[in-house]
Scaffold this active site. Structure first.
Site, PDB file in Angstrom:
ATOM      1  N   ARG A  39       0.818  -1.222   0.000  1.00 57.99           N
ATOM      2  CA  ARG A  39       0.000   0.000   0.000  1.00 57.99           C
ATOM      3  C   ARG A  39       0.851   1.271   0.000  1.00 57.99           C
ATOM      4  NH1 ARG A  39      -4.731  -2.317   3.943  1.00 57.99           N
ATOM      5  NH2 ARG A  39      -6.034  -3.054   2.236  1.00 57.99           N
ATOM      6  N   LYS A 200     -19.561 -16.710   1.883  1.00 58.04           N
ATOM      7  CA  LYS A 200     -20.957 -16.507   2.281  1.00 58.04           C
ATOM      8  C   LYS A 200     -21.782 -15.690   1.309  1.00 58.04           C
ATOM      9  CE  LYS A 200     -20.095 -16.272   7.248  1.00 58.04           C
ATOM     10  NZ  LYS A 200     -19.910 -15.145   8.178  1.00 58.04           N
ATOM     11  N   GLY A 351      -9.824  -9.400  -1.105  1.00 58.49           N
ATOM     12  CA  GLY A 351      -8.561  -9.747  -0.442  1.00 58.49           C
ATOM     13  C   GLY A 351      -8.113 -11.163  -0.745  1.00 58.49           C
ATOM     14  N   GLY A 374     -14.293  -3.787   0.002  1.00 55.92           N
ATOM     15  CA  GLY A 374     -15.683  -3.325   0.128  1.00 55.92           C
ATOM     16  C   GLY A 374     -16.012  -2.181  -0.821  1.00 55.92           C
TER      17      GLY A 374
HETATM   18  P1  ADP Z   1     -12.648 -12.216  -1.051  1.00 61.92           P
HETATM   19  O1  ADP Z   1     -11.755 -11.881   0.135  1.00 61.92           O
HETATM   20  O2  ADP Z   1     -11.880 -12.411  -2.314  1.00 61.92           O
HETATM   21  O3  ADP Z   1     -13.786 -11.260  -1.190  1.00 61.92           O
HETATM   22  P2  ADP Z   1     -14.194 -14.087   0.531  1.00 61.92           P
HETATM   23  O4  ADP Z   1     -13.585 -13.544   1.772  1.00 61.92           O
HETATM   24  O5  ADP Z   1     -15.619 -13.791   0.269  1.00 61.92           O
HETATM   25  O6  ADP Z   1     -13.304 -13.666  -0.750  1.00 61.92           O
HETATM   26  O7  ADP Z   1     -14.069 -15.679   0.517  1.00 61.92           O
HETATM   27  C1  ADP Z   1     -12.855 -16.338   0.667  1.00 61.92           C
HETATM   28  C2  ADP Z   1     -12.971 -17.532   1.582  1.00 61.92           C
HETATM   29  O8  ADP Z   1     -13.999 -18.414   1.147  1.00 61.92           O
HETATM   30  C3  ADP Z   1     -11.711 -18.316   1.591  1.00 61.92           C
HETATM   31  O9  ADP Z   1     -11.168 -18.317   2.898  1.00 61.92           O
HETATM   32  C4  ADP Z   1     -12.123 -19.723   1.151  1.00 61.92           C
HETATM   33  O10 ADP Z   1     -11.467 -20.744   1.862  1.00 61.92           O
HETATM   34  C5  ADP Z   1     -13.595 -19.722   1.483  1.00 61.92           C
HETATM   35  N1  ADP Z   1     -14.321 -20.724   0.700  1.00 61.92           N
HETATM   36  C6  ADP Z   1     -14.441 -20.817  -0.627  1.00 61.92           C
HETATM   37  N2  ADP Z   1     -15.128 -21.926  -0.986  1.00 61.92           N
HETATM   38  C7  ADP Z   1     -15.441 -22.558   0.155  1.00 61.92           C
HETATM   39  C8  ADP Z   1     -16.139 -23.780   0.448  1.00 61.92           C
HETATM   40  N3  ADP Z   1     -16.644 -24.529  -0.523  1.00 61.92           N
HETATM   41  N4  ADP Z   1     -16.274 -24.128   1.752  1.00 61.92           N
HETATM   42  C9  ADP Z   1     -15.751 -23.361   2.731  1.00 61.92           C
HETATM   43  N5  ADP Z   1     -15.097 -22.211   2.510  1.00 61.92           N
HETATM   44  C10 ADP Z   1     -14.933 -21.811   1.244  1.00 61.92           C
HETATM   45 MG    MG Z   2     -12.008 -12.241   2.239  1.00 62.90          MG
END
Ligand code: ADP
Ligand code: MG
Length: 393
Positions: A39, A200, A351, A374
């Site tokens: 950053r 989620k 992230g 976000g």
């Molecule tokens: P980002 O940070 O890119 O926005 P998220 O934080 O929404 O992504 O999601 C990332 C997390 O989702 C990771 O830690 C990954 O392990 C988890 N994840 C992805 N698929 C699954 C799954 N099928 N079951 C449990 N966790 C999952």
């Molecule tokens: Mg994340």
């Protein structure tokens, strides 16, 4: 209305002027040591332009969540020497961000010199966007540049309130580049392909709602796909699933259909009984009782990759599986490589998604890696970002 740009501010002249720059210097610090200075490096281009033009620059940022209290572990002091190294010039540090100490420090700051102010979140008024605090922040300055895209979705004193008290404002290069690249998702060259994944539905509900009717093809992966499968009455075994989001998933499926858009869900899955490296796993088209879906299967990954290859614009947020664990990373890898291989405009945010892209090593083949988290997701939904609106003139 357009966002005021940095080139215009520079062309109008900044020599000798006191310019406040809101940057994102929120770096991970452990025992006074910076473990990742990405950053800081990202904030250099805007700083260098202002300094070369002879501005007297004060830098403001938050670091972590000190919740309005002066907590030493959230001090920006360790950032000053690292920034000095990167810039190749001294960076003075002021242990306050408002008040007489700032005025005194600015008096001895020459043309082309930098002063780093202490964490703005040591004051509770920062996140409350308190008008008196915003006025105090603005008070010593003739110009304001916001380069902190990652906090642009928050109406805080240093991102929004401050602009009510300074006439000359501009977006920094980093913030401007985020806007220019993310706008492509809002006004895409079609077909627009979107892949959303991650843990989620509840984290990504708003972006799913906005993009399902907008994207030509929306493909869902990660744990959130099991909530969608449950909405279609399919078995999900012991997979992560949010029962209280099933109705939302049904509404999103219906919205995509009503607009004639394609919403793709996994048709095969990598399942295991335990979430750990080396756990026995299988590829299945129907998830058996007691088994968890931990990655999209190879057939699904191929189908998503094919759609990515057909798209003119591609946006991706959220891994396709538990990519952190070997054996459940293939789906994420396939999508990342497809994004790297296409000539389409590709934008990736989040992230964990950026961590996956870097782990796989395709970062330099992606058009834009959004650092916004976000803020990026709110922007691609078409929401107004208070920190951006505040720069419109
Ligand atoms: P980002 O940070 O890119 O926005 P998220 O934080 O929404 O992504 O999601 C990332 C997390 O989702 C990771 O830690 C990954 O392990 C988890 N994840 C992805 N698929 C699954 C799954 N099928 N079951 C449990 N966790 C999952
Ligand atoms: Mg994340």
């Amino acid at each position: 209305m357009a966002v005021a740009d940095l080139s215009k501010l520079l062309a109008d002249g900044v020599r000798g002027q006191r310019i406040l720059v809101r940057a994102d210097l929120n770096v991970p610090i452990r025992d006074g040591k910076i473990s990742d200075d990405t950053r800081l490096r990202a904030s250099l281009p805007t700083l260098r332009r202002l300094l070369a033009a002879g501005a007297r620059v004060a830098l403001a940022s938050h670091l972590g969540r000190p919740k309005g209290e002066r907590k030493p572990e959230f001090s920006l002091a360790p950032v000053a020497p690292r920034l000095a190294e990167l810039l190749g010039q001294d960076v003075a540090f002021c242990p306050e961000c408002v008040g007489p100490e700032v005025g005194t420090a600015l008096e001895v700051l020459g043309e082309g010199q930098v002063l780093l102010l202490e964490n703005v979140r040591f004051h509770a008024e920062e996140t409350q966007n308190d008008p008196a605090f915003a006025k105090a922040l603005a008070e010593p300055f003739e110009g304001f540049v916001n380069d902190a895209f990652g906090t642009a979705h928050r109406a805080h004193a240093s991102t929004a309130g401050v602009t009510a008290h300074i006439d000359r404002v501009a977006a920094g290069d980093l913030l401007q580049s985020e806007l220019d690249h993310l706008r492509v998702v809002l006004e895409p060259e079609r077909p627009l392909m979107v892949v959303l994944g991650g843990a989620k539905v509840s984290d990504k509900l708003a972006v799913l709602e906005a993009l399902a009717p907008h994207a030509d093809v929306l493909a869902i992966g990660g744990a959130m796909s099991y909530t969608f499968m449950a909405a279609q009455g399919k078995p999900v075994g012991a997979s992560l699933m949010e029962a209280e989001r099933i109705d939302d998933a049904k509404r999103i499926l219906a919205a995509a259909e009503a607009q004639g858009r394609t919403l793709l869900l996994p048709t095969d899955h990598v399942v295991a009984k335990k979430l750990e490296a080396g756990a026995e796993s299988r590829v299945v088209s129907e998830i058996p009782d007691g088994w968890m879906g931990l990655d999209i299967g190879p057939e699904t990954a191929e189908r998503y990759a094919l759609e990515i290859a057909k798209a003119k614009t591609f946006f991706w947020n959220g891994p396709m599986g538990v990519f952190e664990i070997e054996g459940f990373d293939a789906g994420t890898k396939r999508v990342a490589n497809a994004a790297g291989d296409t000539d389409a405009t590709t934008v990736v945010g989040g992230g964990d998604s950026l961590a996956a892209i870097n782990q796989i090593g395709v970062g330099d083949r992606i058009t834009h890696l959004s650092t916004g988290g976000g803020a990026s997701l709110e922007y691609v939904q078409g929401l107004e970002l208070p920190g951006v609106t505040a720069l419109e003139r």
